[in-house]
Design a protein around this motif. Structure first.
Motif, PDB file in Angstrom:
ATOM      1  N   ASP A   1       1.093   5.852  52.997  1.00  0.00           N
ATOM      2  CA  ASP A   1      -0.011   5.229  52.267  1.00  0.00           C
ATOM      3  C   ASP A   1      -0.052   5.945  50.920  1.00  0.00           C
ATOM      4  OD1 ASP A   1      -2.421   4.492  51.158  1.00  0.00           O
ATOM      5  OD2 ASP A   1      -3.602   4.784  52.970  1.00  0.00           O
ATOM      6  N   PHE A   2       0.573   5.325  49.916  1.00  0.00           N
ATOM      7  CA  PHE A   2       0.753   6.008  48.637  1.00  0.00           C
ATOM      8  C   PHE A   2      -0.247   5.539  47.587  1.00  0.00           C
ATOM      9  CE2 PHE A   2       3.679   7.734  45.212  1.00  0.00           C
ATOM     10  CZ  PHE A   2       3.546   9.055  45.622  1.00  0.00           C
ATOM     11  N   GLU A   3      -1.392   5.051  48.062  1.00  0.00           N
ATOM     12  CA  GLU A   3      -2.495   4.634  47.204  1.00  0.00           C
ATOM     13  C   GLU A   3      -1.973   3.715  46.090  1.00  0.00           C
ATOM     14  OE1 GLU A   3      -5.201   7.933  46.429  1.00  0.00           O
ATOM     15  OE2 GLU A   3      -4.454   8.950  48.220  1.00  0.00           O
ATOM     16  N   SER A   4      -2.365   3.916  44.851  1.00  0.00           N
ATOM     17  CA  SER A   4      -1.921   3.015  43.782  1.00  0.00           C
ATOM     18  C   SER A   4      -0.728   3.570  43.015  1.00  0.00           C
ATOM     19  CB  SER A   4      -3.071   2.727  42.809  1.00  0.00           C
ATOM     20  OG  SER A   4      -3.565   3.923  42.240  1.00  0.00           O
ATOM     21  N   GLY A   5      -0.041   4.531  43.630  1.00  0.00           N
ATOM     22  CA  GLY A   5       1.189   5.035  43.027  1.00  0.00           C
ATOM     23  C   GLY A   5       1.041   6.266  42.163  1.00  0.00           C
ATOM     24  N   PHE A   6      -0.180   6.805  42.047  1.00  0.00           N
ATOM     25  CA  PHE A   6      -0.400   8.051  41.313  1.00  0.00           C
ATOM     26  C   PHE A   6       0.220   8.003  39.919  1.00  0.00           C
ATOM     27  CE2 PHE A   6      -0.725   9.166  45.784  1.00  0.00           C
ATOM     28  CZ  PHE A   6      -1.919   9.888  45.805  1.00  0.00           C
ATOM     29  N   GLY A   7      -0.129   6.959  39.163  1.00  0.00           N
ATOM     30  CA  GLY A   7       0.354   6.856  37.796  1.00  0.00           C
ATOM     31  C   GLY A   7      -0.459   5.861  37.007  1.00  0.00           C
ATOM     32  N   ASP A   8      -0.762   6.206  35.762  1.00  0.00           N
ATOM     33  CA  ASP A   8      -1.504   5.286  34.898  1.00  0.00           C
ATOM     34  C   ASP A   8      -0.620   4.177  34.357  1.00  0.00           C
ATOM     35  OD1 ASP A   8      -3.864   6.735  35.214  1.00  0.00           O
ATOM     36  OD2 ASP A   8      -3.407   8.062  33.527  1.00  0.00           O
ATOM     37  N   THR A   9       0.677   4.434  34.268  1.00  0.00           N
ATOM     38  CA  THR A   9       1.608   3.467  33.710  1.00  0.00           C
ATOM     39  C   THR A   9       2.694   3.154  34.736  1.00  0.00           C
ATOM     40  OG1 THR A   9       3.123   5.129  32.824  1.00  0.00           O
ATOM     41  CG2 THR A   9       1.241   4.474  31.429  1.00  0.00           C
ATOM     42  N   PRO A  10       3.415   2.037  34.576  1.00  0.00           N
ATOM     43  CA  PRO A  10       4.531   1.761  35.482  1.00  0.00           C
ATOM     44  C   PRO A  10       5.553   2.888  35.515  1.00  0.00           C
ATOM     45  CG  PRO A  10       3.971  -0.217  34.257  1.00  0.00           C
ATOM     46  CD  PRO A  10       3.146   0.897  33.664  1.00  0.00           C
ATOM     47  N   GLU A  11       5.804   3.502  34.384  1.00  0.00           N
ATOM     48  CA  GLU A  11       6.776   4.600  34.340  1.00  0.00           C
ATOM     49  C   GLU A  11       6.307   5.785  35.189  1.00  0.00           C
ATOM     50  OE1 GLU A  11       7.298   1.776  31.276  1.00  0.00           O
ATOM     51  OE2 GLU A  11       5.517   3.021  31.655  1.00  0.00           O
ATOM     52  N   GLN A  12       5.026   6.069  35.125  1.00  0.00           N
ATOM     53  CA  GLN A  12       4.486   7.160  35.940  1.00  0.00           C
ATOM     54  C   GLN A  12       4.491   6.804  37.419  1.00  0.00           C
ATOM     55  OE1 GLN A  12       0.718   7.581  33.949  1.00  0.00           O
ATOM     56  NE2 GLN A  12       1.460   9.165  32.557  1.00  0.00           N
ATOM     57  N   VAL A  13       4.227   5.535  37.738  1.00  0.00           N
ATOM     58  CA  VAL A  13       4.329   5.086  39.127  1.00  0.00           C
ATOM     59  C   VAL A  13       5.751   5.293  39.636  1.00  0.00           C
ATOM     60  CG1 VAL A  13       4.260   3.072  40.656  1.00  0.00           C
ATOM     61  CG2 VAL A  13       2.422   3.443  38.997  1.00  0.00           C
ATOM     62  N   ALA A  14       6.729   4.916  38.831  1.00  0.00           N
ATOM     63  CA  ALA A  14       8.134   5.085  39.225  1.00  0.00           C
ATOM     64  C   ALA A  14       8.450   6.547  39.505  1.00  0.00           C
ATOM     65  CB  ALA A  14       9.049   4.538  38.134  1.00  0.00           C
ATOM     66  N   GLN A  15       7.977   7.433  38.651  1.00  0.00           N
ATOM     67  CA  GLN A  15       8.209   8.865  38.858  1.00  0.00           C
ATOM     68  C   GLN A  15       7.599   9.331  40.172  1.00  0.00           C
ATOM     69  OE1 GLN A  15       5.893  11.631  36.436  1.00  0.00           O
ATOM     70  NE2 GLN A  15       7.720  12.894  36.117  1.00  0.00           N
ATOM     71  N   SER A  16       6.368   8.896  40.448  1.00  0.00           N
ATOM     72  CA  SER A  16       5.699   9.290  41.689  1.00  0.00           C
ATOM     73  C   SER A  16       6.418   8.733  42.908  1.00  0.00           C
ATOM     74  CB  SER A  16       4.244   8.812  41.666  1.00  0.00           C
ATOM     75  OG  SER A  16       3.502   9.456  40.655  1.00  0.00           O
ATOM     76  N   VAL A  17       6.883   7.493  42.816  1.00  0.00           N
ATOM     77  CA  VAL A  17       7.585   6.878  43.940  1.00  0.00           C
ATOM     78  C   VAL A  17       8.868   7.635  44.256  1.00  0.00           C
ATOM     79  CG1 VAL A  17       8.876   4.817  44.643  1.00  0.00           C
ATOM     80  CG2 VAL A  17       6.573   4.582  43.696  1.00  0.00           C
ATOM     81  N   LYS A  18       9.591   8.057  43.231  1.00  0.00           N
ATOM     82  CA  LYS A  18      10.803   8.841  43.477  1.00  0.00           C
ATOM     83  C   LYS A  18      10.467  10.145  44.208  1.00  0.00           C
ATOM     84  CE  LYS A  18      13.746   7.057  39.771  1.00  0.00           C
ATOM     85  NZ  LYS A  18      14.545   7.371  38.565  1.00  0.00           N
ATOM     86  N   MET A  19       9.351  10.755  43.850  1.00  0.00           N
ATOM     87  CA  MET A  19       8.926  11.968  44.541  1.00  0.00           C
ATOM     88  C   MET A  19       8.585  11.674  45.995  1.00  0.00           C
ATOM     89  SD  MET A  19       6.466  13.740  41.686  1.00  0.00           S
ATOM     90  CE  MET A  19       7.112  14.419  40.157  1.00  0.00           C
ATOM     91  N   ALA A  20       7.943  10.539  46.244  1.00  0.00           N
ATOM     92  CA  ALA A  20       7.602  10.166  47.616  1.00  0.00           C
ATOM     93  C   ALA A  20       8.852   9.908  48.441  1.00  0.00           C
ATOM     94  CB  ALA A  20       6.696   8.941  47.617  1.00  0.00           C
ATOM     95  N   VAL A  21       9.815   9.197  47.860  1.00  0.00           N
ATOM     96  CA  VAL A  21      11.069   8.926  48.566  1.00  0.00           C
ATOM     97  C   VAL A  21      11.751  10.238  48.944  1.00  0.00           C
ATOM     98  CG1 VAL A  21      13.380   7.956  48.314  1.00  0.00           C
ATOM     99  CG2 VAL A  21      11.388   6.652  47.534  1.00  0.00           C
ATOM    100  N   ALA A  22      11.668  11.228  48.065  1.00  0.00           N
ATOM    101  CA  ALA A  22      12.322  12.517  48.314  1.00  0.00           C
ATOM    102  C   ALA A  22      11.716  13.275  49.491  1.00  0.00           C
ATOM    103  CB  ALA A  22      12.256  13.380  47.054  1.00  0.00           C
TER     104      ALA A  22
END
Length: 274
Positions: free
Chosen positions: A84-105
């Protein structure tokens, strides 16, 4: 022999191909281990249940804390873990992408991205912006191997905008943006569920059952639902038992422990190799 991350992710994808399964939501390593012991095939984190365990409200925990929690769940069990990764922990799509990569890791087998903003005046991201955030999550997963399942969540019914047509339009857009599974928490009636399943077919749909419901797992399967989660319900049930027992103590009574598990049972379950 422990399953690899790739094996867990492959098993998780297979669960979504046919049938209907329950994906319960633990809030710590012990509850995750118990759910594996009980025979479930996969588990999902709960942002609310975990937040309460740390003394915070839902959505009140930092990204780093959530990532550490996901690693704890992944390490605690051989089951695939959906974040459950909430709204992706990022204000921008780029920040969401960064957070998602951390979650995948962390080794999770799936993760969900919500479209809620946390702003009572504008509780949902505009659809175009929400789609860009979902596309960013999709790209991030693809750039890290592509085997982590992406779940798109339309938060209308949780965010005070209970518009089924809008929720369906959002889910369809998220499917087009690359979401593998769709989820509109808060829908409850068979009519609503049937409409969502039909609108995003053939992609699988998750339904939340967070309180007593007349719907059975078989009834949900007959509606075309592929998986059923319970959100913070198990955590709330545990809190209910704890609060009942604690209140009895505060009143000078010791009769609040009637439904407690035995220490021997818990110790046996958590023995190494059990």
């Amino acid at each position: 022999m422990p399953r690899s991350t790739a094996e867990k992710r492959a098993a998780f994808r297979e669960l979504h191909r046919a049938g209907c399964f329950v994906i319960p939501n633990p809030w710590d390593a012990g509850s995750a281990r118990y759910l594996e012991h009980a025979g479930f095939k996969a588990i999902a984190s709960t942002s609310s249940g975990f937040a309460w365990s740390t003394g915070h409200p839902d959505n009140g925990v930092t990204r780093d804390t959530v990532l550490a929690h996901l690693r704890t769940l992944v390490d605690a069990t051989e089951l695939p873990v959906n974040a459950d990764f909430e709204s992706g922990f990022g204000d921008t799509p780029e920040q969401v992408a960064q957070s998602v990569k951390m979650a995948v890791a962390t080794g999770v087998s799936g993760l969900s991205i919500e479209d809620s903003t946390g702003d009572a005046n504008a509780p949902l991201f505009p659809l175009s912006e929400a789609v860009e955030r979902m596309k960013a999550a999709r790209r991030a997963i693809d750039e890290t191997g592509g085997d982590t399942l992406l779940i798109g969540r339309a938060e209308n019914f949780f965010a005070g905008v209970p518009d089924l047509d809008d929720a369906i339009a959002r889910l369809q857009a998220y499917a087009e943006a690359g979401a593998d599974c769709l989820y509109a928490p808060g829908i409850q009636s068979a009519k609503q569920i049937r409409a969502v399943v039909a609108a995003v077919a053939p992609k699988p749909v998750n339904v939340l059952i967070g309180s007593n419901s007349s719907l059975t797992l078989q009834a949900l399967a007959d509606l075309g639902v592929r998986r059923v989660s319970v959100g913070g319900a198990l955590a709330r049930a545990a809190w209910g038992g704890f609060m009942h027992a604690a209140q009895a103590l505060a009143e000078g009574r010791f009769d609040g422990f009637g439904g407690a598990a035995s220490g021997a049972t818990l110790n046996a379950m958590f023995q190494p190799g059990a």
